[in-house]
Design a protein around this motif. Sequence first.
Motif, PDB file in Angstrom:
ATOM      1  N   MET A 159     -37.755  17.858 -11.726  1.00 29.57           N
ATOM      2  CA  MET A 159     -36.348  17.907 -11.390  1.00 29.57           C
ATOM      3  C   MET A 159     -35.527  17.891 -12.676  1.00 29.57           C
ATOM      4  O   MET A 159     -35.754  17.093 -13.563  1.00 29.57           O
ATOM      5  CB  MET A 159     -35.992  16.689 -10.531  1.00 29.57           C
ATOM      6  N   ASN A 160     -34.547  18.784 -12.732  1.00 25.67           N
ATOM      7  CA  ASN A 160     -33.638  18.825 -13.863  1.00 25.67           C
ATOM      8  C   ASN A 160     -32.417  17.976 -13.520  1.00 25.67           C
ATOM      9  O   ASN A 160     -31.586  18.378 -12.707  1.00 25.67           O
ATOM     10  CB  ASN A 160     -33.248  20.269 -14.166  1.00 25.67           C
ATOM     11  N   ALA A 161     -32.293  16.803 -14.107  1.00 25.86           N
ATOM     12  CA  ALA A 161     -31.254  15.846 -13.733  1.00 25.86           C
ATOM     13  C   ALA A 161     -29.892  16.250 -14.296  1.00 25.86           C
ATOM     14  O   ALA A 161     -29.769  16.545 -15.483  1.00 25.86           O
ATOM     15  CB  ALA A 161     -31.618  14.455 -14.219  1.00 25.86           C
ATOM     16  N   LEU A 162     -28.892  16.250 -13.440  1.00 22.90           N
ATOM     17  CA  LEU A 162     -27.515  16.439 -13.858  1.00 22.90           C
ATOM     18  C   LEU A 162     -26.947  15.113 -14.367  1.00 22.90           C
ATOM     19  O   LEU A 162     -26.159  15.067 -15.294  1.00 22.90           O
ATOM     20  CB  LEU A 162     -26.676  16.973 -12.694  1.00 22.90           C
ATOM     21  N   LEU A 163     -27.411  14.027 -13.738  1.00 22.66           N
ATOM     22  CA  LEU A 163     -27.024  12.673 -14.148  1.00 22.66           C
ATOM     23  C   LEU A 163     -28.279  11.829 -14.239  1.00 22.66           C
ATOM     24  O   LEU A 163     -29.082  11.802 -13.312  1.00 22.66           O
ATOM     25  CB  LEU A 163     -26.068  12.052 -13.124  1.00 22.66           C
ATOM     26  N   MET A 164     -28.455  11.172 -15.371  1.00 19.27           N
ATOM     27  CA  MET A 164     -29.596  10.289 -15.557  1.00 19.27           C
ATOM     28  C   MET A 164     -29.087   8.947 -16.097  1.00 19.27           C
ATOM     29  O   MET A 164     -28.373   8.901 -17.110  1.00 19.27           O
ATOM     30  CB  MET A 164     -30.605  10.897 -16.535  1.00 19.27           C
ATOM     31  N   VAL A 165     -29.438   7.889 -15.397  1.00 22.16           N
ATOM     32  CA  VAL A 165     -29.075   6.528 -15.788  1.00 22.16           C
ATOM     33  C   VAL A 165     -30.386   5.792 -16.029  1.00 22.16           C
ATOM     34  O   VAL A 165     -31.231   5.727 -15.140  1.00 22.16           O
ATOM     35  CB  VAL A 165     -28.246   5.845 -14.668  1.00 22.16           C
ATOM     36  N   GLU A 166     -30.567   5.261 -17.243  1.00 20.86           N
ATOM     37  CA  GLU A 166     -31.827   4.599 -17.606  1.00 20.86           C
ATOM     38  C   GLU A 166     -31.568   3.190 -18.118  1.00 20.86           C
ATOM     39  O   GLU A 166     -30.849   3.010 -19.103  1.00 20.86           O
ATOM     40  CB  GLU A 166     -32.546   5.384 -18.702  1.00 20.86           C
ATOM     41  N   GLY A 167     -32.142   2.194 -17.447  1.00 20.25           N
ATOM     42  CA  GLY A 167     -32.099   0.808 -17.920  1.00 20.25           C
ATOM     43  C   GLY A 167     -30.704   0.288 -18.187  1.00 20.25           C
ATOM     44  O   GLY A 167     -30.505  -0.547 -19.070  1.00 20.25           O
ATOM     45  N   LEU A 168     -29.732   0.746 -17.424  1.00 22.28           N
ATOM     46  CA  LEU A 168     -28.332   0.430 -17.690  1.00 22.28           C
ATOM     47  C   LEU A 168     -28.027  -1.042 -17.426  1.00 22.28           C
ATOM     48  O   LEU A 168     -28.402  -1.598 -16.400  1.00 22.28           O
ATOM     49  CB  LEU A 168     -27.437   1.316 -16.808  1.00 22.28           C
ATOM     50  N   GLY A 169     -27.359  -1.649 -18.373  1.00 20.54           N
ATOM     51  CA  GLY A 169     -26.965  -3.038 -18.238  1.00 20.54           C
ATOM     52  C   GLY A 169     -25.578  -3.271 -18.776  1.00 20.54           C
ATOM     53  O   GLY A 169     -25.104  -2.534 -19.647  1.00 20.54           O
ATOM     54  N   LYS A 170     -24.920  -4.282 -18.236  1.00 24.55           N
ATOM     55  CA  LYS A 170     -23.597  -4.672 -18.731  1.00 24.55           C
ATOM     56  C   LYS A 170     -23.458  -6.173 -18.620  1.00 24.55           C
ATOM     57  O   LYS A 170     -23.682  -6.770 -17.566  1.00 24.55           O
ATOM     58  CB  LYS A 170     -22.493  -3.979 -17.930  1.00 24.55           C
ATOM     59  N   ARG A 171     -23.114  -6.791 -19.748  1.00 20.32           N
ATOM     60  CA  ARG A 171     -22.873  -8.227 -19.810  1.00 20.32           C
ATOM     61  C   ARG A 171     -21.475  -8.467 -20.373  1.00 20.32           C
ATOM     62  O   ARG A 171     -21.014  -7.741 -21.251  1.00 20.32           O
ATOM     63  CB  ARG A 171     -23.900  -8.903 -20.711  1.00 20.32           C
ATOM     64  N   TYR A 172     -20.835  -9.501 -19.850  1.00 22.20           N
ATOM     65  CA  TYR A 172     -19.522  -9.922 -20.334  1.00 22.20           C
ATOM     66  C   TYR A 172     -19.611 -11.384 -20.730  1.00 22.20           C
ATOM     67  O   TYR A 172     -20.450 -12.129 -20.240  1.00 22.20           O
ATOM     68  CB  TYR A 172     -18.461  -9.801 -19.227  1.00 22.20           C
ATOM     69  N   ARG A 173     -18.709 -11.780 -21.588  1.00 19.06           N
ATOM     70  CA  ARG A 173     -18.563 -13.197 -21.937  1.00 19.06           C
ATOM     71  C   ARG A 173     -17.401 -13.716 -21.096  1.00 19.06           C
ATOM     72  O   ARG A 173     -16.298 -13.176 -21.157  1.00 19.06           O
ATOM     73  CB  ARG A 173     -18.257 -13.323 -23.427  1.00 19.06           C
ATOM     74  N   SER A 174     -17.643 -14.712 -20.281  1.00 20.20           N
ATOM     75  CA  SER A 174     -16.611 -15.235 -19.389  1.00 20.20           C
ATOM     76  C   SER A 174     -16.709 -16.759 -19.337  1.00 20.20           C
ATOM     77  O   SER A 174     -17.756 -17.305 -18.998  1.00 20.20           O
ATOM     78  CB  SER A 174     -16.797 -14.650 -17.980  1.00 20.20           C
ATOM     79  N   GLY A 175     -15.620 -17.424 -19.678  1.00 23.20           N
ATOM     80  CA  GLY A 175     -15.595 -18.885 -19.631  1.00 23.20           C
ATOM     81  C   GLY A 175     -16.643 -19.528 -20.515  1.00 23.20           C
ATOM     82  O   GLY A 175     -17.207 -20.555 -20.155  1.00 23.20           O
ATOM     83  N   GLY A 176     -16.927 -18.903 -21.658  1.00 26.87           N
ATOM     84  CA  GLY A 176     -17.917 -19.450 -22.578  1.00 26.87           C
ATOM     85  C   GLY A 176     -19.350 -19.167 -22.173  1.00 26.87           C
ATOM     86  O   GLY A 176     -20.283 -19.645 -22.809  1.00 26.87           O
ATOM     87  N   GLU A 177     -19.550 -18.411 -21.111  1.00 29.80           N
ATOM     88  CA  GLU A 177     -20.903 -18.081 -20.648  1.00 29.80           C
ATOM     89  C   GLU A 177     -21.083 -16.568 -20.566  1.00 29.80           C
ATOM     90  O   GLU A 177     -20.130 -15.830 -20.378  1.00 29.80           O
ATOM     91  CB  GLU A 177     -21.149 -18.679 -19.256  1.00 29.80           C
ATOM     92  N   ASP A 178     -22.329 -16.131 -20.710  1.00 29.03           N
ATOM     93  CA  ASP A 178     -22.642 -14.719 -20.514  1.00 29.03           C
ATOM     94  C   ASP A 178     -22.780 -14.439 -19.028  1.00 29.03           C
ATOM     95  O   ASP A 178     -23.439 -15.187 -18.301  1.00 29.03           O
ATOM     96  CB  ASP A 178     -23.954 -14.345 -21.211  1.00 29.03           C
ATOM     97  N   LEU A 179     -22.145 -13.374 -18.591  1.00 27.63           N
ATOM     98  CA  LEU A 179     -22.207 -12.956 -17.200  1.00 27.63           C
ATOM     99  C   LEU A 179     -22.860 -11.577 -17.158  1.00 27.63           C
ATOM    100  O   LEU A 179     -22.345 -10.628 -17.740  1.00 27.63           O
ATOM    101  CB  LEU A 179     -20.797 -12.894 -16.603  1.00 27.63           C
ATOM    102  N   THR A 180     -24.019 -11.482 -16.511  1.00 33.47           N
ATOM    103  CA  THR A 180     -24.705 -10.204 -16.370  1.00 33.47           C
ATOM    104  C   THR A 180     -24.241  -9.548 -15.080  1.00 33.47           C
ATOM    105  O   THR A 180     -24.450 -10.089 -13.998  1.00 33.47           O
ATOM    106  CB  THR A 180     -26.236 -10.391 -16.351  1.00 33.47           C
ATOM    107  N   VAL A 181     -23.613  -8.380 -15.212  1.00 33.17           N
ATOM    108  CA  VAL A 181     -23.102  -7.650 -14.060  1.00 33.17           C
ATOM    109  C   VAL A 181     -24.121  -6.619 -13.598  1.00 33.17           C
ATOM    110  O   VAL A 181     -24.353  -6.461 -12.407  1.00 33.17           O
ATOM    111  CB  VAL A 181     -21.754  -6.976 -14.383  1.00 33.17           C
ATOM    112  N   LEU A 182     -24.726  -5.917 -14.548  1.00 31.74           N
ATOM    113  CA  LEU A 182     -25.768  -4.928 -14.261  1.00 31.74           C
ATOM    114  C   LEU A 182     -26.953  -5.197 -15.172  1.00 31.74           C
ATOM    115  O   LEU A 182     -26.769  -5.528 -16.345  1.00 31.74           O
ATOM    116  CB  LEU A 182     -25.261  -3.505 -14.509  1.00 31.74           C
ATOM    117  N   ASP A 183     -28.149  -5.010 -14.639  1.00 29.06           N
ATOM    118  CA  ASP A 183     -29.353  -5.279 -15.428  1.00 29.06           C
ATOM    119  C   ASP A 183     -30.451  -4.290 -15.051  1.00 29.06           C
ATOM    120  O   ASP A 183     -31.020  -4.370 -13.960  1.00 29.06           O
ATOM    121  CB  ASP A 183     -29.823  -6.710 -15.186  1.00 29.06           C
ATOM    122  N   GLY A 184     -30.700  -3.323 -15.925  1.00 28.55           N
ATOM    123  CA  GLY A 184     -31.813  -2.400 -15.729  1.00 28.55           C
ATOM    124  C   GLY A 184     -31.629  -1.370 -14.637  1.00 28.55           C
ATOM    125  O   GLY A 184     -32.604  -0.933 -14.021  1.00 28.55           O
TER     126      GLY A 184
END
Length: 139
Positions: free
Chosen positions: A1-26
């Motif tokens: 398959m020829n991918a038009l959109l490919m998302v690999e291992g996507l993650g997003k972390r924020y710092r909130s209230g002095g703590e790390d908040l993981t919103v997306l992981d892998g």
Amino acid sequence: MNALLMVEGLGKRYRSGGEDLTVLDGVGFSLASGESLAVVGPSGSGKSTLLGLIAGLDTPSGGRVVVDGQDLALLNEDALAAFRGRRLGFVFQSYRLLPTLTAEENVRVPLELAGHDDARATALAWLERVGLSARAGHQ
């Protein structure tokens, strides 16, 4: 398959209230041309964050997004903006219409900014296509 959109291992972390908040992981998936995907989940589960990363509106903490062969991480802000203007469309949850313009003008403005030859006719055709031609002159 020829991918038009490919998302690999996507993650997003924020710092909130002095703590790390993981919103997306892998997060990973791919879509070929003509395929569709529904992203569903409760409020706060990361749907908007995922879409913002896919659109290049935010930078991932890990992983990558490749749209039509272009790795978004390799583009600077100006190149990302140009890429979005040429290759991506995004419909926000809260609409972003200019209240002083008519429906036709709101559709026409981005076409004109992109240098489209007949922006007015194209805008009217798109309004017709989505059943809004009768509202073209309405704000």
